[in-house]
Design a protein around this motif. Structure first.
Motif, PDB file in Angstrom:
ATOM      1  N   GLY A  38      14.681  29.379  33.173  1.00 46.50           N
ATOM      2  CA  GLY A  38      14.725  28.109  33.901  1.00 46.50           C
ATOM      3  C   GLY A  38      13.873  28.121  35.151  1.00 46.50           C
ATOM      4  O   GLY A  38      14.116  27.370  36.086  1.00 46.50           O
ATOM      5  N   GLY A  39      12.850  28.981  35.183  1.00 49.44           N
ATOM      6  CA  GLY A  39      12.016  29.079  36.376  1.00 49.44           C
ATOM      7  C   GLY A  39      11.348  27.772  36.747  1.00 49.44           C
ATOM      8  O   GLY A  39      11.142  27.480  37.919  1.00 49.44           O
ATOM      9  N   PHE A  40      11.042  26.944  35.726  1.00 47.30           N
ATOM     10  CA  PHE A  40      10.360  25.678  36.027  1.00 47.30           C
ATOM     11  C   PHE A  40      11.246  24.766  36.865  1.00 47.30           C
ATOM     12  O   PHE A  40      10.760  23.964  37.654  1.00 47.30           O
ATOM     13  CB  PHE A  40       9.931  24.979  34.730  1.00 47.30           C
ATOM     14  CG  PHE A  40      11.081  24.582  33.855  1.00 47.30           C
ATOM     15  CD1 PHE A  40      11.641  23.319  33.982  1.00 47.30           C
ATOM     16  CD2 PHE A  40      11.615  25.461  32.923  1.00 47.30           C
ATOM     17  CE1 PHE A  40      12.698  22.945  33.181  1.00 47.30           C
ATOM     18  CE2 PHE A  40      12.671  25.089  32.124  1.00 47.30           C
ATOM     19  CZ  PHE A  40      13.230  23.834  32.257  1.00 47.30           C
ATOM     20  N   ILE A  41      12.584  24.896  36.721  1.00 41.10           N
ATOM     21  CA  ILE A  41      13.488  24.071  37.537  1.00 41.10           C
ATOM     22  C   ILE A  41      13.287  24.394  39.011  1.00 41.10           C
ATOM     23  O   ILE A  41      13.152  23.506  39.856  1.00 41.10           O
ATOM     24  CB  ILE A  41      14.955  24.328  37.145  1.00 41.10           C
ATOM     25  CG1 ILE A  41      15.172  24.002  35.678  1.00 41.10           C
ATOM     26  CG2 ILE A  41      15.884  23.514  38.026  1.00 41.10           C
ATOM     27  CD1 ILE A  41      16.579  24.283  35.230  1.00 41.10           C
ATOM     28  N   THR A  42      13.264  25.699  39.305  1.00 44.42           N
ATOM     29  CA  THR A  42      13.096  26.119  40.692  1.00 44.42           C
ATOM     30  C   THR A  42      11.749  25.644  41.230  1.00 44.42           C
ATOM     31  O   THR A  42      11.656  25.165  42.357  1.00 44.42           O
ATOM     32  CB  THR A  42      13.207  27.650  40.767  1.00 44.42           C
ATOM     33  OG1 THR A  42      14.463  28.028  40.244  1.00 44.42           O
ATOM     34  CG2 THR A  42      13.087  28.132  42.180  1.00 44.42           C
ATOM     35  N   VAL A  43      10.715  25.762  40.415  1.00 40.67           N
ATOM     36  CA  VAL A  43       9.393  25.303  40.858  1.00 40.67           C
ATOM     37  C   VAL A  43       9.435  23.813  41.161  1.00 40.67           C
ATOM     38  O   VAL A  43       8.977  23.359  42.219  1.00 40.67           O
ATOM     39  CB  VAL A  43       8.343  25.598  39.766  1.00 40.67           C
ATOM     40  CG1 VAL A  43       7.023  24.955  40.133  1.00 40.67           C
ATOM     41  CG2 VAL A  43       8.172  27.083  39.586  1.00 40.67           C
TER      42      VAL A  43
ATOM     43  N   ARG B 283      18.959  34.817  36.812  1.00 40.77           N
ATOM     44  CA  ARG B 283      19.574  35.184  38.085  1.00 40.77           C
ATOM     45  C   ARG B 283      18.515  35.178  39.186  1.00 40.77           C
ATOM     46  O   ARG B 283      18.741  34.693  40.293  1.00 40.77           O
ATOM     47  CB  ARG B 283      20.194  36.576  37.950  1.00 40.77           C
ATOM     48  CG  ARG B 283      21.001  37.024  39.127  1.00 40.77           C
ATOM     49  CD  ARG B 283      21.889  38.194  38.713  1.00 40.77           C
ATOM     50  NE  ARG B 283      21.156  39.279  38.075  1.00 40.77           N
ATOM     51  CZ  ARG B 283      20.602  40.296  38.737  1.00 40.77           C
ATOM     52  NH1 ARG B 283      20.707  40.373  40.040  1.00 40.77           N
ATOM     53  NH2 ARG B 283      19.951  41.246  38.107  1.00 40.77           N
ATOM     54  N   TYR B 284      17.330  35.698  38.858  1.00 37.96           N
ATOM     55  CA  TYR B 284      16.270  35.716  39.857  1.00 37.96           C
ATOM     56  C   TYR B 284      15.957  34.306  40.337  1.00 37.96           C
ATOM     57  O   TYR B 284      15.891  34.047  41.541  1.00 37.96           O
ATOM     58  CB  TYR B 284      15.006  36.370  39.287  1.00 37.96           C
ATOM     59  CG  TYR B 284      13.805  36.150  40.157  1.00 37.96           C
ATOM     60  CD1 TYR B 284      13.614  36.928  41.284  1.00 37.96           C
ATOM     61  CD2 TYR B 284      12.910  35.127  39.903  1.00 37.96           C
ATOM     62  CE1 TYR B 284      12.548  36.717  42.123  1.00 37.96           C
ATOM     63  CE2 TYR B 284      11.841  34.894  40.734  1.00 37.96           C
ATOM     64  CZ  TYR B 284      11.662  35.690  41.843  1.00 37.96           C
ATOM     65  OH  TYR B 284      10.613  35.457  42.682  1.00 37.96           O
ATOM     66  N   PHE B 285      15.780  33.382  39.389  1.00 40.03           N
ATOM     67  CA  PHE B 285      15.362  32.047  39.804  1.00 40.03           C
ATOM     68  C   PHE B 285      16.483  31.312  40.525  1.00 40.03           C
ATOM     69  O   PHE B 285      16.222  30.517  41.430  1.00 40.03           O
ATOM     70  CB  PHE B 285      14.837  31.253  38.615  1.00 40.03           C
ATOM     71  CG  PHE B 285      13.456  31.667  38.237  1.00 40.03           C
ATOM     72  CD1 PHE B 285      12.399  31.410  39.086  1.00 40.03           C
ATOM     73  CD2 PHE B 285      13.216  32.350  37.064  1.00 40.03           C
ATOM     74  CE1 PHE B 285      11.123  31.809  38.767  1.00 40.03           C
ATOM     75  CE2 PHE B 285      11.942  32.760  36.743  1.00 40.03           C
ATOM     76  CZ  PHE B 285      10.890  32.489  37.583  1.00 40.03           C
ATOM     77  N   ALA B 286      17.732  31.590  40.145  1.00 36.50           N
ATOM     78  CA  ALA B 286      18.845  30.982  40.865  1.00 36.50           C
ATOM     79  C   ALA B 286      18.850  31.456  42.316  1.00 36.50           C
ATOM     80  O   ALA B 286      18.908  30.661  43.263  1.00 36.50           O
ATOM     81  CB  ALA B 286      20.166  31.331  40.175  1.00 36.50           C
ATOM     82  N   GLU B 287      18.747  32.768  42.499  1.00 32.99           N
ATOM     83  CA  GLU B 287      18.796  33.319  43.855  1.00 32.99           C
ATOM     84  C   GLU B 287      17.577  32.893  44.661  1.00 32.99           C
ATOM     85  O   GLU B 287      17.682  32.590  45.859  1.00 32.99           O
ATOM     86  CB  GLU B 287      18.902  34.844  43.787  1.00 32.99           C
ATOM     87  CG  GLU B 287      20.282  35.307  43.344  1.00 32.99           C
ATOM     88  CD  GLU B 287      20.308  36.773  42.940  1.00 32.99           C
ATOM     89  OE1 GLU B 287      19.266  37.429  43.005  1.00 32.99           O
ATOM     90  OE2 GLU B 287      21.392  37.247  42.544  1.00 32.99           O
ATOM     91  N   ALA B 288      16.431  32.856  43.989  1.00 31.52           N
ATOM     92  CA  ALA B 288      15.219  32.442  44.698  1.00 31.52           C
ATOM     93  C   ALA B 288      15.345  30.990  45.165  1.00 31.52           C
ATOM     94  O   ALA B 288      14.920  30.647  46.273  1.00 31.52           O
ATOM     95  CB  ALA B 288      14.006  32.606  43.796  1.00 31.52           C
TER      96      ALA B 288
END
Lengths: 100, 673
Positions: B31-36, B109-114
């Motif tokens: 889900g990295g695109f969500i964070t971006v 987890r990485y993208f959530a925390e980021a």
């Protein structure tokens, strides 16, 4: 008409005998019988007072008390039977697992 | 219209955090695109606010929270440049992270925390009161802990995370003490607050600094500085920053460039009027900053881990920023503009350098400079973008670092002519070392022969794209925005009810400067750019930074670039050289801090405390409880287990009751009671 005093005397005698038995006897069945004596001495008192001053409340209570005694005897004997199955005796001196 | 949606700046990343946390595992790439998208949204909102308010408006929204506190959003020039920088840099880092974390089982987890990390930093920046700032400050600390320890199965990563958390905690306690002191002082002033005004709001603080006694101001300033020292990795709480390399490189880039270490500098900039008014407040800031700048630069010279070199460089550059604020004692509020300019510029080129380092590590699979060499042949894009970042960091003319860092050196000179030359000397030496260690790293990585058999391929475009964008900013940001930036930031404190001349008198700056500095401060605060001040600086002071940068790069080249190599580092300092050993071991900080301070002093004290606890505190409690146990041991014999005894006790009890009641009734009849 029997005087009230005699009833009270009878009741007191029964109560004392019951109490004496309760404190001294070791057999579980005897203890149950002593408890019945205590209850019934109280019943006699209730009925006697109720009759001497016309008021049925006392007799009603006596009926309740008898019903209660029956229930109590049922539970009591059930416990005694269970104890007998477990220990092979109902001598209460031997049944003292709950001591310190 | 954008200002109405200012809350989205934090709300979007928080939403991304929740989404990635709960459903990220089911999405491609965690889900990295969500964070971006979320941070991109934050950037768009920030930019919208910027375009609406520039250059003369601020956004201030606030609502009641509880008792004497509020939650609010305060976006003034200072906050806005930070918001723009943080959301922009973080977006690029997240894009890069999509490539870098691809395939990692913990990507969600990485993208959530980021995302949470970005949210807390953005929230810290636009907080309108100190309490809210502190809450986000702590959230930043928590996220850094989670992310540094992202690969928590690695013992060194877990240890580094703990170290970061505990070290910054020391600073945070001081920060909290400073806030409490400030609150007490403000509360004791019995201010007549208008509705919608709260004690810890920045405008209220600014307006009432002058009423707080000077010694209290110094205490508050030192407390806040303690917090800043912890968060921004200044001496002596810098020890966690180099170790923070244990996280993924993207995390290092975030911590070092945008989301964490800048918080401390931002805090000092935000509270600059208070530091200015506090006697010795800025002196302490200048001392800490200048010392850290030099101290960390020397360690950067010898580190072999490419990320550690960059980490020491961050510590050093943060020292520059702190010193830039500290020398504000001489130049007034202008220092905020100068320091923030370096902060923004630095975050571009440091994010670039870290991402480049990540790209190299991604391909080469080692952190060790000694095992690289000649990577430039295989990674052209990375090489050129990193060259731009390095030139910028070294302060090569016309690159961003040239404008930002050298301005700090110039105002440090100004400070020197008025008060003390020490910060200037420290910063100049640190600047030479910066150029040397930066290019030592660059030459070691990209030039020369291959010193080991490593992976030889360029990184994918999802990683290179952000590098190119950042490189453009690292190169051009300084020259493009220089004068506007100063004017914009200089206007920051005009929005508030404060008078730097008055504060300067409390802080004792006017006397020290001795030539009508109060008017000068005022002039600077009103946005008349410092150009006129630069006229009276000697010409060689102006050109010295250029000489420093080029000279430093040349020195590094003579040692490490095979084309012009003249010396071998081992000729200058052998492996046994005590100075080299000292630097390599980081001034024996590990030995002193861990070996002596932690293991001997703290552990010894802990042992003594433990003994007192066992013997004294527990002792009397144990004695009491054993007495109770003994007494109960006697009393419990009453429980014989024989029914007849119980019945006897019962009957006796009834008899006693009857007798007592009868006696009592008798007594009542007679009227005794």
């Amino acid at each position: 008409m029997i005087p009230l005093e005699l009833y009270i005397l009878l009741a007191s005698a029964m109560f004392t005998i019951g109490l004496y038995g309760l404190v001294t006897q070791k057999n579980g069945i005897k203890l149950m019988m002593c408890i019945e004596l205590l209850l019934n001495s109280a019943n006699i008192n209730l009925v006697a007072f109720s009759a001497s001053q016309p008021n049925v409340n006392g007799q009603v209570f006596a009926l309740f008390s008898i019903a209660l005694a029956a229930a109590e005897a049922g539970v009591g004997f059930a416990i005694l039977i269970a104890l007998y199955r477990l220990y092979g005796t109902i001598d209460l001196d031997n049944i003292n697992a709950m001591r310190w | 219209m954008y200002a109405d949606y200012a809350y989205l700046i934090v709300a979007l990343p928080v939403l991304a955090f929740l989404l990635c946390l709960f459903i990220g595992g089911h999405l491609p790439r965690g889900g990295g695109f969500i964070t971006v998208l979320a941070t991109l949204g934050a950037f768009i909102v920030s930019y919208g606010i910027f375009s609406e308010t520039y250059p003369h408006e601020i956004v201030h929204q606030s609502m009641h929270w509880f008792a004497e506190f509020n939650v609010g959003i305060l976006i003034d020039p200072l906050a806005l440049v930070m918001l723009l920088m943080v959301s922009f840099v973080v977006t690029l880092i997240h894009i890069y992270g999509n490539g870098y974390m691809n395939g990692d089982p913990g990507a969600d987890r990485y993208f959530a925390e980021a995302a949470l990390f970005s949210a807390s930093m953005l929230g810290l920046v636009f907080a309108d009161n100190l309490l809210q700032l502190f809450i986000f400050w702590e959230l930043v600390g928590l996220c850094s802990y989670l992310l540094i320890g992202f690969w928590y199965r690695k013992p060194s990563a877990a240890a580094a995370a703990k170290k970061a958390f505990l070290t910054t905690r020391v600073g945070d306690v001081l920060f909290l003490a400073g806030i409490i002191l400030l609150y007490n002082n403000l509360a004791s002033l019995d201010l007549a607050l208008k509705p919608g005004e709260y004690l810890l709001q920045f405008p209220v603080i600014y307006a009432n600094i002058a009423a707080i006694p000077g010694d209290q101001l110094t205490l508050i300033a030192l407390g806040l500085l303690g917090g800043a020292v912890g968060k921004s990795g200044q001496f002596p709480l810098h020890v966690w920053l180099p170790d923070a390399m244990e996280g993924p490189t993207t995390v290092s880039a975030m911590i070092h460039a945008a989301t964490m270490v800048t918080a401390g500098v931002y805090l000092v900039a935000r509270m600059f009027p208070l530091f200015y008014a506090a006697p010795h407040g800025l002196t302490a800031v200048a001392a800490v900053g200048a010392f850290t700048a030099l101290f960390a630069a020397t360690m950067g010279l010898t580190a072999f881990d490419i990320k550690r070199v960059l980490a020491f460089s961050t510590v050093s550059q943060l020292g520059f920023m702190m010193a830039g604020l500290g020398v504000g004692a001489a130049v007034g509020a202008m220092a905020v503009g100068v320091s923030m300019f370096h902060l923004i510029g630095h975050s571009f080129f440091k994010a670039l350098l870290f991402l480049c380092a990540g790209s190299v590590i991604h391909a080469v699979n080692t952190n060790d400079l000694r095992e690289m060499g000649g990577v430039g042949k295989y990674m052209k894009w990375t090489m050129f973008t990193m060259l731009i970042g390095s030139l910028s960091l070294a302060g090569f003319p016309m690159f961003t670092g040239f404008f930002t860092k050298d301005e700090i050196i110039l105002i440090a000179y100004e400070y020197g002519t008025m008060i003390n030359f020490l910060p200037y000397i420290f910063l100049v030496v640190a600047a030479i070392l910066t150029a040397i260690y930066t290019f030592r790293m660059w030459f070691s990585v990209f030039t020369g022969k291959e010193r080991s058999n490593y992976g030889k391929h360029e990184s994918p475009w999802v990683m290179l794209g952000p590098l190119v964008i950042l490189a453009v900013f690292a190169a051009g940001f300084g020259v493009a925005t220089q004068s506007e930036f100063y004017e914009y930031l200089d206007s920051n404190f005009e929005h508030y009810d404060l008078d730097f001349a008055e504060l300067g008198i409390i802080g004792g700056h006017v006397l020290e400067e001795g030539h009508g500095a109060a008017e000068e401060d005022h002039a600077a605060a009103e946005g008349e750019h410092a150009g006129e001040e630069e006229h009276h600086l000697p010409w060689y002071i102006h050109y010295l930074p250029i000489v420093i940068a080029i000279g430093g790069i040349l020195i590094a080249g003579l040692f490490y670039w095979d084309k012009i190599k003249k010396f071998d580092p081992s000729q200058v300092t052998g492996d046994k050289d005590p100075l080299r050993q000292t630097l390599l071991k980081g001034y024996y900080q590990h030995e002193i801090l861990t070996g002596w301070f932690a293991e001997t002093l703290v552990y010894g004290t802990a042992l003594i405390c433990n003994m007192i606890d066992i013997k004294l505190v527990d002792g009397w409690l144990n004695w009491l409880s054993s007495w109770v146990m003994g007494f109960a041991g006697h009393v419990r014999k009453v429980q014989t287990g024989i029914v007849q005894n119980y019945v006897t006790a019962l009957v006796l009890g009834v008899v006693v009751l009857v007798v007592v009641i009868a006696l009592a009734m008798k007594a009542m009849e007679v009227g005794l009671v």
